[in-house]
Design a protein around this motif. Sequence first.
Motif, PDB file in Angstrom:
ATOM      1  N   GLY A 123       0.809  -1.219   0.000  1.00  0.00           N
ATOM      2  CA  GLY A 123       0.000   0.000   0.000  1.00  0.00           C
ATOM      3  C   GLY A 123       0.840   1.266   0.000  1.00  0.00           C
ATOM      4  O   GLY A 123       0.310   2.365  -0.066  1.00  0.00           O
ATOM      5  N   SER A 127      -2.973   1.845  -4.298  1.00  0.00           N
ATOM      6  CA  SER A 127      -4.081   2.475  -3.557  1.00  0.00           C
ATOM      7  C   SER A 127      -4.689   1.442  -2.610  1.00  0.00           C
ATOM      8  O   SER A 127      -4.461   0.232  -2.758  1.00  0.00           O
ATOM      9  CB  SER A 127      -5.162   2.948  -4.533  1.00  0.00           C
ATOM     10  OG  SER A 127      -5.789   1.813  -5.099  1.00  0.00           O
ATOM     11  N   SER A 128      -5.493   1.922  -1.656  1.00  0.00           N
ATOM     12  CA  SER A 128      -6.150   1.001  -0.714  1.00  0.00           C
ATOM     13  C   SER A 128      -6.997  -0.020  -1.455  1.00  0.00           C
ATOM     14  O   SER A 128      -6.948  -1.214  -1.164  1.00  0.00           O
ATOM     15  CB  SER A 128      -7.043   1.770   0.266  1.00  0.00           C
ATOM     16  OG  SER A 128      -6.253   2.533   1.127  1.00  0.00           O
ATOM     17  N   THR A 131      -4.895  -2.616  -3.061  1.00  0.00           N
ATOM     18  CA  THR A 131      -4.238  -3.477  -2.081  1.00  0.00           C
ATOM     19  C   THR A 131      -5.230  -4.472  -1.481  1.00  0.00           C
ATOM     20  O   THR A 131      -4.905  -5.640  -1.262  1.00  0.00           O
ATOM     21  CB  THR A 131      -3.617  -2.621  -0.949  1.00  0.00           C
ATOM     22  OG1 THR A 131      -2.733  -1.669  -1.533  1.00  0.00           O
ATOM     23  CG2 THR A 131      -2.858  -3.469   0.047  1.00  0.00           C
ATOM     24  N   GLY A 173     -11.508   2.487   6.951  1.00  0.00           N
ATOM     25  CA  GLY A 173     -10.692   2.277   5.766  1.00  0.00           C
ATOM     26  C   GLY A 173     -11.229   1.364   4.684  1.00  0.00           C
ATOM     27  O   GLY A 173     -10.631   1.299   3.614  1.00  0.00           O
ATOM     28  N   ASP A 307      -2.824  -2.950   4.738  1.00  0.00           N
ATOM     29  CA  ASP A 307      -2.691  -1.824   3.830  1.00  0.00           C
ATOM     30  C   ASP A 307      -1.844  -0.739   4.505  1.00  0.00           C
ATOM     31  O   ASP A 307      -1.730  -0.691   5.727  1.00  0.00           O
ATOM     32  CB  ASP A 307      -4.115  -1.305   3.576  1.00  0.00           C
ATOM     33  CG  ASP A 307      -4.178  -0.223   2.533  1.00  0.00           C
ATOM     34  OD1 ASP A 307      -3.246  -0.098   1.734  1.00  0.00           O
ATOM     35  OD2 ASP A 307      -5.195   0.500   2.527  1.00  0.00           O
ATOM     36  N   SER A 309      -0.721   3.664   4.114  1.00  0.00           N
ATOM     37  CA  SER A 309      -1.019   4.915   3.422  1.00  0.00           C
ATOM     38  C   SER A 309       0.124   5.143   2.425  1.00  0.00           C
ATOM     39  O   SER A 309       1.276   4.797   2.711  1.00  0.00           O
ATOM     40  CB  SER A 309      -1.073   6.035   4.453  1.00  0.00           C
ATOM     41  OG  SER A 309      -0.753   7.247   3.833  1.00  0.00           O
TER      42      SER A 309
END
Length: 333
Positions: A123, A127-128, A131, A173, A307, A309
């Motif tokens: 990640g 991107s989230s 992932t 998230g 994940d 950021s």
Amino acid sequence: MAKFLDKISERAQKLNKTIVLPETDDIRTLQAAAKATERGIAKIILIGKEAEIKELAGDLDLSGATIIDPETYEKKDEYVNAFYELRKHKGISMENAAEVMKDYLYFGVMMVKQDDADGLVAGAVHSSSDTLRPALQIIKTAPDAAIASAFFIISVPDCEYGSDGTFLYADSGMVEMPSVEDLANIAIISADTFKLLVQDEPKVAMLSYSTYGSAKSPLTEKTIAATKLAKELAPDLLVDGELQVDAAIVPSVGAKKCPGSPVAGKANVFIFPDLNCGNIAYKISQRLAKAEAYGPITQGLAKPINDLSRGCSDEDIVGAVAISCVQAAAKEQ
Ligand code: COA
């Protein structure tokens, strides 16, 4: 109180787990691999081509990590077959499966699925959504979980609320618009996660803009229904709602707005009505209250895939590795 991550890292050091880091074209991944192995937090598998990884690593000591190239790995065909079997009902061909397994992230998740590693962290580059999707497709939810979700551990400095200023925020998230059933399930699994990671008794607040019927609308009714369902599904859990944040954490406000509540005034697990609330709240806590925010961390998956950021540091990756080790050990019990 020792920092949350220091305690988690100490626990990870005793577990001898193996974590995959697939984003090897990013220097932070390699720095994290060097630190995690040097500190004895986990064994690390890096996915990629040895020459390229070593070139990017420069002087970094990666001698403690194992490098696996999907093109030459002896279990390559086994993974392609396993992915085909998992996804053939979606109409994929063997050729599609072979193509997907060339992707380092999918390949790494398959290593975890096939028990060749205990967890995966990515990640920093993806991107989230990108992932999380392979995790949901390959690892899927744990037998005891109805849904996967993502949370943050929030540690607020000099804070008398929660568990010495530490809270779990969910979902912050993953699940955009949770249903009543989703909210109840996220509440129950978040309580278990809080116990595992923070090692304190969870007190779960189902958050709203209303406390005990102070406002009435479809939004508040949804949270009330989710609270009722969570209580039915987990009768021993300390869960209450609908609660505003002040009633949830400030004892005097809780006593006034909802006397007799088992949670009001002492909540340490926050369940938000949707992803907007959960994500906004964690960032406000982080920026305005100068809280440490650890996450997004997934829960409810059969094995830990975590994940990051995209703004993460190498230390954030090491932290996610340590958390994944503790989660992996808990799955085995
Ligand atoms: N729990 C369990 N399974 C889930 C799930 C959940 N919360 N969400 C989706 N799935 C499953 C689907 O059932 C599907 O399974 P299948 O392919 O075997 O049928 C698979 O995961 C893929 O689902 P799909 O709907 O195609 O994926 P999606 O595009 O909706 O992606 C997420 C799912 C999690 C990636 C999506 O919800 C998302 O992007 N969430 C927000 C993430 C984000 O941006 N966070 C930023 C804040 S940190």
